[in-house]
Design an enzyme around this catalytic site. Structure first.
Site, mmCIF file in Angstrom:
data_model
loop_
_atom_site.group_PDB
_atom_site.id
_atom_site.type_symbol
_atom_site.label_atom_id
_atom_site.label_comp_id
_atom_site.label_asym_id
_atom_site.label_seq_id
_atom_site.Cartn_x
_atom_site.Cartn_y
_atom_site.Cartn_z
ATOM 1 N N LYS A 112 0.825 -1.212 0.000
ATOM 2 C CA LYS A 112 0.000 0.000 0.000
ATOM 3 C C LYS A 112 0.859 1.262 0.000
ATOM 4 C CE LYS A 112 -3.378 -2.956 0.199
ATOM 5 N NZ LYS A 112 -2.763 -4.175 0.670
ATOM 6 N N TYR B 285 -11.810 -15.602 2.775
ATOM 7 C CA TYR B 285 -10.899 -14.467 2.953
ATOM 8 C C TYR B 285 -10.369 -14.458 4.395
ATOM 9 C CZ TYR B 285 -9.035 -9.916 3.902
ATOM 10 O OH TYR B 285 -8.194 -8.919 4.315
ATOM 11 N N TYR C 288 -2.702 -13.250 2.842
ATOM 12 C CA TYR C 288 -2.352 -12.930 1.448
ATOM 13 C C TYR C 288 -1.157 -13.733 0.920
ATOM 14 C CZ TYR C 288 -5.239 -8.793 2.365
ATOM 15 O OH TYR C 288 -6.268 -7.952 2.688
HETATM 16 C C1 PLP Z 1 -3.491 -5.551 0.303
HETATM 17 C C2 PLP Z 1 -2.585 -6.693 0.205
HETATM 18 C C3 PLP Z 1 -2.629 -7.563 -0.899
HETATM 19 C C4 PLP Z 1 -3.625 -7.413 -2.014
HETATM 20 O O1 PLP Z 1 -3.357 -6.296 -2.822
HETATM 21 P P1 PLP Z 1 -4.563 -5.588 -3.603
HETATM 22 O O2 PLP Z 1 -3.983 -4.398 -4.238
HETATM 23 O O3 PLP Z 1 -5.596 -5.302 -2.558
HETATM 24 O O4 PLP Z 1 -5.095 -6.569 -4.600
HETATM 25 C C5 PLP Z 1 -1.741 -8.609 -0.935
HETATM 26 N N1 PLP Z 1 -0.839 -8.806 0.047
HETATM 27 C C6 PLP Z 1 -0.780 -7.997 1.128
HETATM 28 C C7 PLP Z 1 0.213 -8.291 2.181
HETATM 29 C C8 PLP Z 1 -1.645 -6.911 1.240
HETATM 30 O O5 PLP Z 1 -1.578 -6.115 2.320
#
Ligand code: PLP
Length: 357
Positions: free
Chosen positions: A51, A272, A298
């Site tokens: 981010k 999720y 993730y």
């Molecule tokens: C937010 C996030 C993702 C996913 O990315 P998007 O842009 O929301 O598709 C993947 N891995 C981590 C660690 C994240 O914080």
């Protein structure tokens, strides 16, 4: 190359370029040459993550518009809201972050450790309110925006993951230029890129950025939202909007085709934010072989996908695979139970009930 810095203002928040290195021990075990691009270590801001790269463009816009408060939304253990809070802190802004229940995970410290602890530590204002993962606009978020306005502040709204925002795709479109330059220095070409995908702007930005380069490559998004149709809609919308935006600012014309948006749904379950046994064993493998930490929400899922695809001989033996590590390890502390007895994962999770229909 897109050279987005010449088209849009950017506030530097990370240490870029992020490093690329070979995962030698995993490559040996999986029989494919695998490298990692470490966006998890590319920022001095509170453990960083993907981010930060997006927020460089959003925060520049917030400053240009005279805003003084970043308002965003995410899960209780959101990496995104932690990074929004960090970006606000270093920019001298306030932040409010709505932290919803997107997952019910049976852990007494789930709302106290990891990301949310760091958010509180940085002077953030997490508001624990709301249910259900969705990329649509939430009234909890609108309430927070209204509250800031009533207090005389000027809020800058940032959607979940920084994704469904006009500038959301720029960070990872620019990332493609960065990878291209690193490839020139290393004298290699990555045929396949593997990346976790959820709210969509990471993969969408990459699709746009790499489409602007002469040599084609495969980008595989590993779904983590456990709703591949929703993820695909998000990635597609953001990719086309980002290409249009770049063109409208006098940048390169980029031709996209929906067939180049590849999203693999096979590693996102059971829900999720809930790891499967496969997720947990992939996390262990990356940790044991490379001391590279991935999380149950993730990166453990994209890691599980990469390992499985390598084992299924999806890639020719002369291929080079780039695993893009997007961060997320701070959430590990909230998931210690998943590593005690992975067979109990479904008992620990009561997530299905919160799935959007
Ligand atoms: C937010 C996030 C993702 C996913 O990315 P998007 O842009 O929301 O598709 C993947 N891995 C981590 C660690 C994240 O914080």
């Amino acid at each position: 190359m897109l050279k987005l810095d010449t088209l849009f203002p950017r506030k530097s928040l990370g240490f870029f370029p992020s490093p690329i290195h070979k995962l030698s021990r995993m490559s040996d075990v999986l029989g494919v040459e695998i490298w990692a691009k470490r966006d998890d270590v590319s920022s001095g801001l509170a453990f960083g993550g993907n981010k930060i790269r997006k927020l460089e463009w959003l925060v520049a816009d917030a400053i240009a518009k005279g805003c003084d408060t970043l308002v965003s939304i995410g899960n209780i253990q959101s990496n995104h809201t932690r990074q929004v809070t960090a970006a606000a802190a270093v920019s001298g802004m306030k932040s409010y972050t709505i932290q919803e229940v997107w997952t019910e995970w049976d852990d007494p410290v789930y709302d106290r450790v990891g990301n949310i602890l760091l958010t509180r530590l940085m002077g953030g204002n997490p508001i624990l309110d709301g249910y259900g993962y969705s990329t649509c606009i939430k009234n909890t978020w609108e309430k927070a925006l209204e509250m800031v306005r009533k207090q005389g502040g000027k809020p800058y709204p940032i959607p979940a993951g920084g994704s469904d925002h006009p500038l959301g795709g720029l960070g990872y479109a620019n990332f493609a230029d960065e990878v291209y330059l690193q490839e020139q220095q290393l004298g290699i070409f990555f045929d396949t890129i593997i990346v976790a995908t959820c709210t969509g702007s990471t993969q969408a930005g990459m699709v746009v950025g790499f489409a602007a380069q002469p040599k084609k490559r495969r980008i595989i998004g590993i779904d983590t939202a456990d709703d591949v149709a929703m993820t695909r809609r998000a990635v597609t919308k953001i990719a086309y909007a980002t290409a249009d935006l770049i063109l409208s600012k006098g940048g390169k014309k980029i031709d996209l085709s929906e067939s180049e948006i590849e999203i693999n749904p096979n590693y996102s379950g059971p829900a999720y934010g809930i790891p499967s046994e496969k997720t947990i064993s992939a996390i262990r493998m990356a940790a044991e072989l490379e001391a590279m930490l991935t999380d149950p929400v993730y990166e453990g899922k994209s890691m599980a996908g990469m390992c499985d695809l390598c084992q299924k001989k999806e890639f020719p033996s002369n291929h080079k695979v780039l695993y893009v590590h997007l961060g997320g390890a701070p959430a590990l502390n909230a998931y210690y139970k998943a590593f005690e007895d992975p067979a109990n994962l479904t008992k620990l999770a009561r997530a299905a009930r919160y799935k959007e229909t």
